[in-house]
Design an enzyme around this catalytic site. Structure first.
Site: not given
Length: 302
Positions: A60, A124
């Site tokens: 995002d 991540y």
């Protein structure tokens, strides 16, 4: 018609000024996606075919990547051979030099290769810097690269215990964003890694001391929309004593995104996609790979 060549590229970016990794639509805001800029760079190399980049891992606005990946097809005129991997990397980076985007590696891959569906796992890392009352006291290069917590106190032991409850195969519906644009995606995921460990500290000139950095690492084949930021927010809330381990388990068992407490989602700026793994046998066309079905091709730039 001359045959198209399919390439897999690995790339990194600082996500602060982009709308996210995927391309923007004509009716969307002015900020463009990382994909828009990479596709522009590919077009500058004058392919005969339309340019279409298939991104492996969505991030995002404000989220960074040390290694994301994508594939695309490229057709040159019949009198020109396909670009070599190294020439392609150099040429794309030349056209991306005005952006905070860099191509790190390229592979020629089979025509049926898919960057998203053939990824074995994604990793991540979320960076947290506790102990600074104001974001302005962070070093300038860190302000958009970590989550600044105002207070030093974090019960890392409790956070590690909470992270262990997330490991394994679960229905992660409670950690899916309420406004997810993929509501029918299977919420059952297998989390292979969930850990917290010290990162590299940095010096604050205001306090003349080192500020510790904590890194939360998550690895899975795939994640739900905003799952990592919601898991991070929950673990930080546990470390601050605002969320009990029992309550965290209740949230998980509810299997409902509305069960997730409001206002504890971690902000985008501390999140990095650090690696996407592939099986080497899926990349057999590339001279940079060797055989071996159990080995992985990974880009990790930490």
């Amino acid at each position: 018609m001359n045959h198209q060549t399919r390439y897999l590229i690995f790339f990194q970016y600082i996500g602060t000024k982009y709308s996210g990794v995927v391309k923007t639509l004509p009716h969307q805001p002015r900020r463009r996606g990382v994909q828009d800029h990479i596709e522009d760079a590919i077009r500058r190399l004058k392919p005969l075919n339309p340019v279409s980049l298939s991104i492996s891992s969505r991030t995002d606005s404000g989220v960074h990547a040390l290694s994301n990946s994508a594939h695309f097809d490229f057709q040159r005129t019949i009198d020109k051979p396909p670009f070599s991997e190294d020439i392609l990397v150099d040429a794309l980076n030349f056209h991306l030099k005005a952006e905070q985007i860099s191509i790190t590696r390229a592979y020629r891959v089979p025509d049926d290769f898919h960057a998203r569906f053939q990824a074995l796992s994604r990793t991540y890392v979320y960076r947290i810097a506790p102990g600074l009352p104001r974001p302005s006291q962070l070093p300038l290069m860190e302000r958009d690269m970590c989550w600044n917590l105002r207070h030093m106190e974090l019960d890392v032991g409790a956070m590690s215990e909470a992270a262990a409850t997330l490991l394994g195969t679960h229905d992660f519906s409670s950690f899916r964003a309420v406004n997810s644009d993929m509501p029918f995606k299977n919420p059952v995921k297998t989390l292979d890694v969930a850990r917290i460990q010290p990162g590299r500290a940095f010096v604050s000139e205001h306090f003349h001391r080192e500020i510790p950095v904590w890194e939360l690492t998550f690895q899975s084949r795939s994640f739900l929309y905003k799952q990592v930021r919601r898991m991070t927010g929950a673990l930080v809330a546990v470390g601050q004593g605002r969320l009990s381990l029992t309550k965290l388990k209740d949230i998980m068992e509810a299997r409902d995104s509305l069960a997730y407490p409001q206002n504890i989602v971690a902000p985008a700026r501390g999140l990095f996609l650090t690696r996407v793994d592939y099986r080497e046998s899926d990349l057999l066309l590339s001279p940079q790979t060797s055989t071996g079905d159990t080995q992985r091709v990974t880009q990790k730039l930490m």
